[in-house]
Motif scaffolding. Structure first.
Motif, short mmCIF file in Angstrom:
data_model
loop_
_atom_site.label_atom_id
_atom_site.label_comp_id
_atom_site.label_asym_id
_atom_site.label_seq_id
_atom_site.Cartn_x
_atom_site.Cartn_y
_atom_site.Cartn_z
N ALA A 14 0.81 -1.22 0.00
CA ALA A 14 0.00 0.00 0.00
C ALA A 14 0.83 1.26 0.00
CB ALA A 14 -0.94 -0.01 1.22
N ASP A 15 2.01 1.21 0.63
CA ASP A 15 2.80 2.44 0.75
C ASP A 15 4.18 2.35 0.10
OD1 ASP A 15 3.81 0.61 2.54
OD2 ASP A 15 3.76 1.94 4.28
N ALA A 16 4.36 1.38 -0.82
CA ALA A 16 5.63 1.26 -1.53
C ALA A 16 5.43 0.53 -2.84
CB ALA A 16 6.66 0.53 -0.67
N LYS B 263 -4.37 -4.22 2.81
CA LYS B 263 -3.65 -2.95 2.85
C LYS B 263 -2.41 -3.16 3.70
CE LYS B 263 -3.98 2.02 3.57
NZ LYS B 263 -4.83 3.17 3.98
N ILE B 264 -1.30 -3.44 3.04
CA ILE B 264 -0.05 -3.77 3.71
C ILE B 264 0.79 -2.50 3.83
CG2 ILE B 264 2.05 -5.16 3.59
CD1 ILE B 264 0.36 -7.18 1.91
N THR B 265 1.04 -2.08 5.06
CA THR B 265 1.76 -0.83 5.30
C THR B 265 3.18 -1.13 5.75
OG1 THR B 265 0.77 -0.78 7.51
CG2 THR B 265 -0.31 0.52 5.80
N ALA B 266 3.93 -1.80 4.89
CA ALA B 266 5.26 -2.27 5.26
C ALA B 266 6.25 -1.12 5.43
CB ALA B 266 5.77 -3.24 4.20
N LYS B 267 6.20 -0.13 4.56
CA LYS B 267 7.17 0.97 4.66
C LYS B 267 6.90 1.81 5.90
CE LYS B 267 9.21 4.76 2.03
NZ LYS B 267 9.24 5.48 0.73
N MET C 202 11.34 -8.97 4.14
CA MET C 202 10.14 -8.90 4.97
C MET C 202 8.85 -9.01 4.16
SD MET C 202 11.22 -8.92 7.99
CE MET C 202 9.67 -8.61 8.84
N ILE C 203 8.81 -8.43 2.97
CA ILE C 203 7.57 -8.42 2.19
C ILE C 203 7.37 -9.71 1.41
CG2 ILE C 203 6.35 -7.31 0.28
CD1 ILE C 203 7.59 -4.67 1.14
#
Length: 490
Positions: free
Chosen positions: A114-116, A388-392, A401-402
């Motif tokens: 979601a953020d990268a 909605k994966i907010t890994a960053k 990690m992802i």
């Protein structure tokens, strides 16, 4: 590469259920285990074994897939990573060829979150062996090492690409309508010390316990129980938030996922204010940190300590590097923060500590009441029913990690407020492979979570039910962790 490809293609159905009971008083739940389409892998069947733990709590042992992955040898890049840019990987291909082996250049796409955006990297690998022929991979690795190359043997199930499994998961479902206990956070005997989930669960007579959020492995060894992110235990802020990162807010028998911000300010009797940088952690240059009696370690040396009693009165000014006595808090300052303490926190003065924890979704402050607990999460996975994966934002924006598969501890909340806790064991070739972030998100959606979060994983993943460790940690033994989420009886 699509998420469906990452998940291994075809879905499989859960077809076999075995039921046991503990104890006889346990009832059936309104929150139900899904009956169709196990979301990962491509095998024709999955099994689940149900144990009714107590009123409102069911435990499922879920197994799916089979082992078809084998081994390869991966050549490490100059950075020490097992992947790199195309030009770097091509140079490694030439080195392997010079050593007399036949390399392959593998293009890998780390999927977007979601953020990268997605990321394309390249790996250099040598050979492909079946699961039973790992010894041959080891022999090739030794040959390449003797030629001066840095390499490692990799099990392909760990890659995060298409696989058939297998998976071994434990799922606890806690029904909002029938559960009569409560949820709590525990840091064990102190913030600084790491403890096992089993130990923390036993101390509180918890029915269920799982490991909590990430803890700081980059600080002094005796402080590595410190949570990385917000921690509130029984209404007391014991670790500050990393602004904007995911967290789990527990209150009574309710749980919800949000993002938090914490603000801690020292207000002197003369009205002057100092914004504190942290709570119960090592202090850096010029920082001010608040230490509570739960810290379990000495304050840092080389600064100034102001000892506050329960009413905020400065009862002692001391050289730093001492323990925090029961019933007190210590304001510690380094550099310019120590100068503020010297000027505004005299012995006998009152220094108020103003603490605020703000929910960034609602923009409202949380009331720090005794029934409030907070556990810092690792990565947001599902929000409002969508992946909605907010890994960053949550500090885990990497291929490792992802994309890569690891053991996972997961938490989800259903539409009716029921709680789902799950572990997916991994790093056990031929037995269970874990999950990557996308797979973990799909798994939690399949279970019925409309909000879900990734807690700490890897060797930290642990689930304790009725004082028994029910999963198989990848270290072979249960690891000491920073904190735990506990499900307490009525």
């Amino acid at each position: 590469m699509s998420r469906r490809t990452l998940a291994g293609g075809l879905a499989i159905a859960a077809t076999l259920t075995v039921i046991t009971t503990l104890p006889a008083s346990a009832g059936r739940l309104a929150v139900k285990f899904p009956s169709a389409n196990f979301p990962l892998g491509a095998q024709p069947a999955a099994t689940k074994t149900l144990t009714a733990v107590t009123q409102g709590i069911d435990l499922y042992d879920v197994k799916a897939g089979s082992s078809t992955d084998g081994y390869t040898v991966t050549v490490l890049m100059p950075s020490g990573r097992d992947y790199g840019a195309l030009e770097t990987a091509q140079a490694k291909v030439a080195e392997v060829e010079a050593a007399g082996e036949a390399p392959s250049l593998q293009k890998v796409i780390r999927p977007s979150v979601a953020d990268a955006p997605s990321q394309t990297v390249y790996m250099v690998r040598v050979g492909l062996w079946s699961f039973k022929d790992k010894a041959k991979a080891d022999e090739t690795a030794k040959t390449l090492k003797d030629a001066g190359l840095k390499v490692k043997v990799d099990y392909l199930g760990d890659d995060g690409l298409k696989t058939t499994g297998p998976w071994d998961a434990k799922v606890v479902m806690i029904d909002a309508g029938t559960f009569r206990g409560s949820y709590a956070a525990s840091l064990g005997t102190s913030v600084a010390k790491r403890e096992t989930v089993s130990s923390m669960a036993k101390a509180r007579n918890a029915v269920v316990g799982v490991n909590g959020g990430f803890f700081n492995i980059h600080t002094a060894k005796n402080l590595r129980g410190e949570p990385v992110g917000a921690s509130v235990v029984a209404g007391r802020l014991l670790s500050e938030a990393v602004p904007g990162r995911s967290a789990v807010v527990l209150q009574g028998r309710t749980a919800r996922i949000t993002e938090l911000k914490t603000d801690v300010t020292a207000i002197s009797q003369d009205g002057d204010k100092l914004v504190l940088n942290g709570v119960n952690r090592a202090a850096a240059t010029d920082e001010a940190v608040l230490y509570t009696e739960e810290y379990g370690a000495k304050t840092p040396a080389g600064g100034t300590d102001i000892v506050l009693d329960a009413n905020g009165k400065a009862v002692a000014v001391r050289t730093s590097g001492a323990a925090i006595a029961k019933g007190t808090r210590v304001l510690h300052g380094q550099g310019t923060s120590a100068e503020w303490l010297d000027e505004h926190a005299w012995e006998g003065w009152t220094v108020k500590i103003d603490t605020k924890v703000t929910d960034l979704r609602t923009r409202k402050a949380l009331k720090l009441t005794p029934d409030l607990n907070v556990i810092a999460g690792g990565v947001g996975l599902v929000r409002n029913g969508r992946v909605k994966i907010t890994a960053k934002r949550d500090g885990h924006d990497s291929v490792n990690m992802i994309l890569r598969r690891h053991p996972r501890t997961l938490l989800g909340v259903t539409r009716n407020g029921s709680l789902i806790l799950a572990t997916i064991d991994g790093r056990q070739p031929g037995v269970t492979i874990g999950a990557n972030f996308h797979e973990a998100a799909q798994f939690m959606r399949w279970l019925g979570a409309v909000q879900a979060i990734n807690l700490d994983g890897g060797g930290s993943s642990a689930m304790v039910v009725s004082n028994k460790l029910v999963n198989r940690p990848s270290d072979g033994v249960e690891r000491g962790v920073g904190d735990a989420l506990l499900v307490l009886p009525q």
